[in-house]
Design a protein around this motif. Structure first.
Motif, mmCIF file in Angstrom:
data_model
loop_
_atom_site.group_PDB
_atom_site.id
_atom_site.type_symbol
_atom_site.label_atom_id
_atom_site.label_comp_id
_atom_site.label_asym_id
_atom_site.label_seq_id
_atom_site.Cartn_x
_atom_site.Cartn_y
_atom_site.Cartn_z
ATOM 1 N N GLU A 1 0.862 -1.177 0.000
ATOM 2 C CA GLU A 1 0.000 0.000 0.000
ATOM 3 C C GLU A 1 0.900 1.229 0.000
ATOM 4 O O GLU A 1 1.200 1.812 1.044
ATOM 5 C CB GLU A 1 -0.954 0.000 1.202
ATOM 6 N N GLY A 2 1.373 1.582 -1.193
ATOM 7 C CA GLY A 2 2.375 2.624 -1.319
ATOM 8 C C GLY A 2 1.798 4.027 -1.344
ATOM 9 O O GLY A 2 0.582 4.249 -1.263
ATOM 10 N N PHE A 3 2.695 5.014 -1.467
ATOM 11 C CA PHE A 3 2.304 6.412 -1.567
ATOM 12 C C PHE A 3 1.658 6.660 -2.933
ATOM 13 O O PHE A 3 2.075 6.087 -3.943
ATOM 14 C CB PHE A 3 3.541 7.306 -1.423
ATOM 15 N N GLN A 4 0.654 7.533 -2.961
ATOM 16 C CA GLN A 4 -0.026 7.823 -4.223
ATOM 17 C C GLN A 4 0.931 8.436 -5.240
ATOM 18 O O GLN A 4 0.853 8.164 -6.431
ATOM 19 C CB GLN A 4 -1.209 8.766 -3.992
ATOM 20 N N ASP A 5 1.821 9.287 -4.773
ATOM 21 C CA ASP A 5 2.857 9.846 -5.635
ATOM 22 C C ASP A 5 4.086 10.109 -4.763
ATOM 23 O O ASP A 5 4.023 10.067 -3.535
ATOM 24 C CB ASP A 5 2.388 11.130 -6.330
ATOM 25 N N VAL A 6 5.217 10.394 -5.406
ATOM 26 C CA VAL A 6 6.461 10.513 -4.647
ATOM 27 C C VAL A 6 6.449 11.747 -3.735
ATOM 28 O O VAL A 6 7.097 11.751 -2.692
ATOM 29 C CB VAL A 6 7.677 10.551 -5.592
ATOM 30 N N GLU A 7 5.688 12.780 -4.134
ATOM 31 C CA GLU A 7 5.641 13.991 -3.311
ATOM 32 C C GLU A 7 5.018 13.721 -1.939
ATOM 33 O O GLU A 7 5.301 14.423 -0.960
ATOM 34 C CB GLU A 7 4.855 15.097 -4.014
ATOM 35 N N GLU A 8 4.165 12.700 -1.858
ATOM 36 C CA GLU A 8 3.508 12.385 -0.592
ATOM 37 C C GLU A 8 4.519 11.984 0.482
ATOM 38 O O GLU A 8 4.230 12.062 1.677
ATOM 39 C CB GLU A 8 2.486 11.259 -0.801
ATOM 40 N N ALA A 9 5.720 11.563 0.052
ATOM 41 C CA ALA A 9 6.743 11.114 1.008
ATOM 42 C C ALA A 9 7.761 12.205 1.325
ATOM 43 O O ALA A 9 8.758 11.947 2.017
ATOM 44 C CB ALA A 9 7.462 9.882 0.459
ATOM 45 N N ASN A 10 7.525 13.429 0.846
ATOM 46 C CA ASN A 10 8.506 14.496 1.026
ATOM 47 C C ASN A 10 8.844 14.760 2.498
ATOM 48 O O ASN A 10 9.991 15.015 2.853
ATOM 49 C CB ASN A 10 8.014 15.800 0.382
ATOM 50 N N ASP A 11 7.810 14.725 3.343
ATOM 51 C CA ASP A 11 8.035 15.039 4.754
ATOM 52 C C ASP A 11 9.039 14.089 5.395
ATOM 53 O O ASP A 11 9.798 14.479 6.287
ATOM 54 C CB ASP A 11 6.719 14.983 5.531
ATOM 55 N N ILE A 12 9.014 12.850 4.957
ATOM 56 C CA ILE A 12 9.901 11.847 5.554
ATOM 57 C C ILE A 12 11.360 12.243 5.338
ATOM 58 O O ILE A 12 12.162 12.299 6.281
ATOM 59 C CB ILE A 12 9.614 10.453 4.964
ATOM 60 N N ALA A 13 11.716 12.535 4.084
ATOM 61 C CA ALA A 13 13.104 12.895 3.789
ATOM 62 C C ALA A 13 13.508 14.173 4.514
ATOM 63 O O ALA A 13 14.594 14.260 5.104
ATOM 64 C CB ALA A 13 13.290 13.045 2.282
ATOM 65 N N GLN A 14 12.632 15.173 4.495
ATOM 66 C CA GLN A 14 12.966 16.455 5.107
ATOM 67 C C GLN A 14 13.226 16.325 6.599
ATOM 68 O O GLN A 14 14.197 16.866 7.140
ATOM 69 C CB GLN A 14 11.839 17.453 4.849
ATOM 70 N N ILE A 15 12.377 15.579 7.282
ATOM 71 C CA ILE A 15 12.521 15.450 8.738
ATOM 72 C C ILE A 15 13.741 14.598 9.103
ATOM 73 O O ILE A 15 14.459 14.893 10.055
ATOM 74 C CB ILE A 15 11.229 14.885 9.349
#
Length: 459
Positions: free
Chosen positions: A67-81
């Protein structure tokens, strides 16, 4: 933008069902980045690992699903934090995985082992243990991790000593003969900041005290044990005689431990194609691995180095984990000196044991290959590093059997297992059957059970 890789269904299912362990973890995409940072901290402070985000797990029957992310931008917070928690970011590699048979993108984070301590977003420190993480909740536990990672080194700790035991030792005199420009012992030790006010650094004690075990008991000796067996599961019944203890300054301990190990090995015989033969290990391999164990061990761990000599292998176990960013996978291609002062100064002795600084283990592996022996195997244990030096030929079991039959009329299963190092009777039987299928050997007629044997085909 991080790379996106297309994978097939079979590869995706492997990720869905990956076993969570010391090196792997899966998380649902809903995980809070701050919580994920704890897992990242745990992996970086241990041996590194892989995290797959976008794999859900049913709480009842533990069934997993992609059950992945709808798009790659949805995971942006993970990398930033995660980068906010550790701004260098040299411990993280991000990539997205996509499979046409499943919906969404799974974020794959490769977490590398690094020398620095990696903390969570809350500033807490974790380490990976089995399939979970453990928080280091005391200053003492964090200090232990700093020793493990080589951030701080026990060689710089101060020990109360009688200074003349260092200043007037045979070790320091032998050392200063080779130093340019020449200096008086006390002057040199002061200039190197090894002594002060009745104290000496651990590195100075190890290098320049004739009997360092007086000040550092159970930290600076080498135990050598001979076991008359090939088995892995050993007991005292296999121990041959009383274990030897090698003591003295680090320089002499290295050379004496190597010499004694070689002396014991030369008494061991094994069955070869020409009958009983003396076992031979490359002296370079033994020298480099024992030198490495003594120079790079963790001297904060109260334990001696152990050299265990078996009928078919040698084990060298050194206290402390691999330092810094060093792993089993990159150990031949990278350097990280846990005890840089010891490494630097011992290289100034006459005929230094670490003559080729940084090349020792490569030399050890190359020497084994030159003798057509299998390479050493490195294991990182909970609080030590174990190097196993097998005495096993690179030749296939089939080749070894045929070499034996060049000079012998027959060969039994038991003899063949001694020659090849194979432990299982059935595995050895399969080697015989493969040679039989190729028309190279045949069973000797009339021989059954324990008396059965094989011979070269008569045609």
């Amino acid at each position: 933008m991080y790379p996106i890789y297309e994978i097939n269904r079979e590869q995706a299912e492997k990720i869905i069902n990956v076993e969570e362990n010391y090196l792997n973890d899966v998380k649902a995409k809903e995980i809070k980045p701050s919580k994920l940072s704890e897992t990242v901290s745990a992996f970086s402070n241990a041996g590194g690992g892989d995290i797959y985000i976008g794999i859900s797990e049913n709480g009842t029957d533990k069934q997993r699903a992609w059950e992945g992310f709808q798009d790659v931008e949805e995971a942006n917070d993970i990398a930033q934090i995660l980068f906010q928690a550790h701004s260098f970011g040299n411990h993280l590699i991000f990539e997205f995985l996509k499979c046409d048979d499943f919906s969404g993108y799974v974020l794959h984070i490769t977490v590398k082992k690094v020398k620095e301590i990696v903390r969570s977003t809350k500033g807490e420190v974790f380490i990976r243990v089995n399939a979970g993480k453990v928080k280091l909740d005391t200053d003492e536990k964090v200090k232990r991790l700093e020793f493990d990672k080589g951030i701080v080194t026990f060689e710089d700790e101060w020990v109360n000593v009688t200074i003349d035991k260092v200043e007037n030792s045979l070790s320091v005199i032998n050392f200063l003969v080779n130093v340019i420009p020449n200096a008086e012992p006390l002057t040199y030790l002061n200039n190197q900041e090894l002594i002060k006010d009745g104290q000496c650094k651990v590195s100075g004690v190890l290098l320049f005290c004739d009997e360092p075990a007086i000040y550092l008991p159970k930290r600076c000796s080498v135990k050598i044990m001979r076991y008359r067996t090939k088995d892995d599961d050993i007991g005292r019944e296999f121990l041959d005689g009383v274990p030897l203890t090698i003591e003295g300054d680090a320089y002499n301990v290295i050379y004496n431990a190597v010499d004694k190990t070689i002396e014991i090995i030369e008494t061991i015989q094994k069955l070869g194609s020409d009958g009983l033969e003396t076992i031979t290990y490359p002296h370079e391999t033994l020298h480099e691995i024992i030198t490495n164990a003594i120079l790079h061990r963790d001297y904060s761990v109260i334990a001696d180095i152990q050299i265990r000599i078996f009928d078919n292998r040698i084990e060298v176990e050194s206290p402390g984990k691999l330092p810094g960013h060093v792993t089993r996978e990159n150990i031949l291609d990278t350097q990280s000196a846990r005890n840089p002062t010891i490494v630097r100064l011992i290289n100034k002795f006459p005929n230094p044991p670490n003559q080729d600084v940084g090349e020792g283990l490569n030399t050890a592996f190359s020497a084994m290959e030159a003798l057509r022996l299998k390479p050493p195997v490195i294991h990182e244990k909970e609080s030590s590093v174990l190097v196993v030096i097998p005495h096993e030929s690179l030749a296939s079991p089939e080749e070894l059997v045929m070499d034996f039959l060049k000079t012998h009329v027959e060969i039994t299963n038991r003899l063949a297992r001694d020659i090849t190092g194979i432990k299982s009777e059935n595995t050895m039987k399969n080697v015989f059957l493969r040679l039989k299928d190729r028309g190279l050997i045949e069973p000797i007629p009339g021989r059954r059970g324990a008396a059965s044997a094989w011979q070269k085909t008569s045609c």
